[in-house]
Scaffold this active site. Structure first.
Site, PDB file in Angstrom:
ATOM      1  CB  THR A 126    -111.761 -25.510  31.166  1.00  0.00           C
ATOM      2  OG1 THR A 126    -112.536 -24.215  31.746  1.00  0.00           O
ATOM      3  CG2 THR A 126    -112.909 -26.404  30.156  1.00  0.00           C
ATOM      4  CG  ASP A 128    -114.564 -21.518  31.815  1.00  0.00           C
ATOM      5  OD1 ASP A 128    -114.549 -21.554  33.094  1.00  0.00           O
ATOM      6  OD2 ASP A 128    -113.903 -21.038  31.348  1.00  0.00           O
ATOM      7  CG  MET A 170    -114.466 -17.529  37.400  1.00  0.00           C
ATOM      8  SD  MET A 170    -112.939 -18.143  37.629  1.00  0.00           S
ATOM      9  CE  MET A 170    -112.065 -16.802  37.980  1.00  0.00           C
ATOM     10  N   GLY A 171    -116.855 -18.782  34.220  1.00  0.00           N
ATOM     11  CA  GLY A 171    -117.370 -19.642  33.230  1.00  0.00           C
ATOM     12  C   GLY A 171    -117.193 -19.068  31.893  1.00  0.00           C
ATOM     13  NE  ARG A 172    -112.033 -17.943  29.505  1.00  0.00           N
ATOM     14  CZ  ARG A 172    -111.059 -17.251  29.103  1.00  0.00           C
ATOM     15  NH1 ARG A 172    -111.240 -16.504  28.394  1.00  0.00           N
ATOM     16  NH2 ARG A 172    -109.843 -17.516  29.629  1.00  0.00           N
ATOM     17  CD  GLU A 223    -116.072 -15.164  33.954  1.00  0.00           C
ATOM     18  OE1 GLU A 223    -115.570 -14.473  35.028  1.00  0.00           O
ATOM     19  OE2 GLU A 223    -115.512 -16.324  33.448  1.00  0.00           O
ATOM     20  CD  GLN A 273    -116.074 -18.981  40.719  1.00  0.00           C
ATOM     21  OE1 GLN A 273    -117.169 -19.426  40.013  1.00  0.00           O
ATOM     22  NE2 GLN A 273    -115.554 -17.763  40.706  1.00  0.00           N
TER      23      GLN A 273
HETATM   24  O1  F6P Z   1    -111.182 -20.588  31.794  1.00  0.00           O
HETATM   25  C1  F6P Z   1    -111.129 -20.600  33.211  1.00  0.00           C
HETATM   26  C2  F6P Z   1    -111.329 -19.425  33.748  1.00  0.00           C
HETATM   27  O2  F6P Z   1    -111.192 -19.510  35.247  1.00  0.00           O
HETATM   28  C3  F6P Z   1    -112.703 -18.694  33.425  1.00  0.00           C
HETATM   29  O3  F6P Z   1    -113.766 -19.102  34.078  1.00  0.00           O
HETATM   30  C4  F6P Z   1    -112.520 -17.167  33.649  1.00  0.00           C
HETATM   31  O4  F6P Z   1    -112.963 -16.153  33.028  1.00  0.00           O
HETATM   32  C5  F6P Z   1    -111.245 -17.118  33.410  1.00  0.00           C
HETATM   33  O5  F6P Z   1    -110.304 -18.419  33.481  1.00  0.00           O
HETATM   34  C6  F6P Z   1    -110.170 -16.042  34.424  1.00  0.00           C
HETATM   35  O6  F6P Z   1    -108.786 -16.155  33.921  1.00  0.00           O
HETATM   36  P1  F6P Z   1    -107.473 -15.400  34.714  1.00  0.00           P
HETATM   37  O7  F6P Z   1    -107.281 -16.369  35.638  1.00  0.00           O
HETATM   38  O8  F6P Z   1    -106.638 -15.137  33.629  1.00  0.00           O
HETATM   39  O9  F6P Z   1    -108.171 -14.125  35.018  1.00  0.00           O
END
Ligand code: F6P
Length: 348
Positions: A126, A128, A170-172, A223, A273
């Site tokens: 990941t 993240d 990003m990073g949840r 985020e 990213q």
């Molecule tokens: O978990 C990886 C990630 O890139 C997070 O950093 C981000 O919140 C999420 O996935 C975005 O997901 P999606 O591509 O489903 O919008």
């Protein structure tokens, strides 16, 4: 052995390095063959796969994304029970062991299957970098390069225009990308999910910079930040596991503009990213993880996940990685380093 691979969850640079290493390491033994399930667990549920050979995995090392495709399909989510379909496919295709490459959701499925006797070895990925039980996931280093490069570019235009520039990353719920790239990119303020902040504190910091002759400020926004109470009230949350990209940084930017009466711009880096060619670090880590995963299978050590511990690749029970998320420690060394060089987290 016949080994099944899949990549699940958000993609990240380095996935192809793992796939390539698994196949090469396995072929070197002379007794393994490989099947790649397409689009994560969905491919196992739907019996959708490709044969993985030396030829089909050659030339993929520098490629971002995943040649297998990915999805967030969880065979056991929302009351579903995909066990029978999974068993059917694995037995029809003669799969002896699985290597799921993914984050806590994808690997959580492997834990569940392990209880039902399905042999699996996990590989953590990941951008993240929030998985427990490994010091680092591959994909994170490449994301740091991308974000640092973006902050460098924002720097010059922020300085020219004397603006407050917010960069959302990003990073949840984890602030690793924001913290790492914020330090590497010379950000002035870093807003993290792990450290509550106030708009007042951020504006006070901006004014202090102004008084010292610095007429621009770079603010990196993770985020997953918790919005301060007054902004939270105006935030219409959406039905998603995470808010739409840019939603929070836009609100924070608007609040800073209103309070500071200064010009603010918001840049949302979004999915760039997750893209691009993996960095050398991620290629090496992905390759090490791929080799280590087949080593575990060869020793029949199932139910484990490969992990980076200090300089060494080791193995831990997959459950250990799925027990929670690894978040930034507000009192940890990296935050201390950032504070010590004058970076503000908006909390004081
Ligand atoms: O978990 C990886 C990630 O890139 C997070 O950093 C981000 O919140 C999420 O996935 C975005 O997901 P999606 O591509 O489903 O919008």
């Amino acid at each position: 052995m016949r080994i099944g691979l899949l990549t699940g969850g958000g993609d990240c640079p380095g996935l192809n390095a793992v796939i390539r290493a698994v196949v090469r390491r396995g072929l070197a033994d002379g007794e393994h063959s490989f099947i790649g399930f397409r689009h994560g667990w969905a491919g196992v549920l739907e019996d959708d796969w490709i044969e993985l050979t030396y030829q089909s995995t050659t030339g993929i090392l520098p490629r971002g994304g995943t040649i297998l495709g990915t999805s967030r399909t969880n065979p056991f989510a929302e009351g579903r029970d995909g066990l029978a379909a999974i068993r059917r496919t694995l037995s029809r295709r003669g799969v002896d062991a699985m290597i799921p490459i993914g984050g806590e959701d994808t690997l959580g499925v492997a834990v569940r299957l392990g209880r039902e006797g399905v042999a699996a070895v996990g590989v953590p990925k990941t951008i993240d970098n929030d998985l427990l039980a490994t010091d680092q996931t591959f994909g994170f280093d490449t994301a740091l390069h991308t974000v640092t490069d973006a902050i460098d570019k924002i720097h010059t235009t922020a300085e020219s225009h004397h603006r407050i520039m917010l960069v959302e990353v990003m990073g949840r719920t984890a602030g690793w990308i924001a913290l790492g790239a914020g330090i590497a990119g010379g950000a002035h303020v870093i807003l993290l999910p792990e450290i509550p902040f106030s708009i007042g504190n951020v504006c006070k910091f901006v004014e202090e910079r102004q008084r010292s002759g610095k007429r621009f400020t770079i603010i990196v926004v993770a985020e997953g930040i918790e919005l301060p109470g007054d902004i939270e009230k105006s935030f219409v949350s959406e039905r998603r596991s995470m808010p739409r990209q840019g939603a929070k940084a836009s609100l924070v930017g608007a609040a800073i503009a209103a309070a500071s009466k200064r010009e603010v711009r918001v840049t949302v880096l979004g999915h760039i990213q997750r893209g691009g060619s993996p960095s050398p670090f991620d290629r090496i880590l992905g390759t090490r993880f791929g080799v280590a995963a087949v080593d575990l299978i060869a020793r029949r050590e199932f139910g484990k996940m490969v992990t980076l511990r200090g300089p060494d690749v080791e193995a831990v029970p997959i459950e250990e990685a799925c027990r929670g998320l690894r978040l930034v420690d507000p009192k940890g060394g990296l935050v201390h380093t950032a504070r010590s060089i004058g970076i503000s987290f908006g909390d004081r």
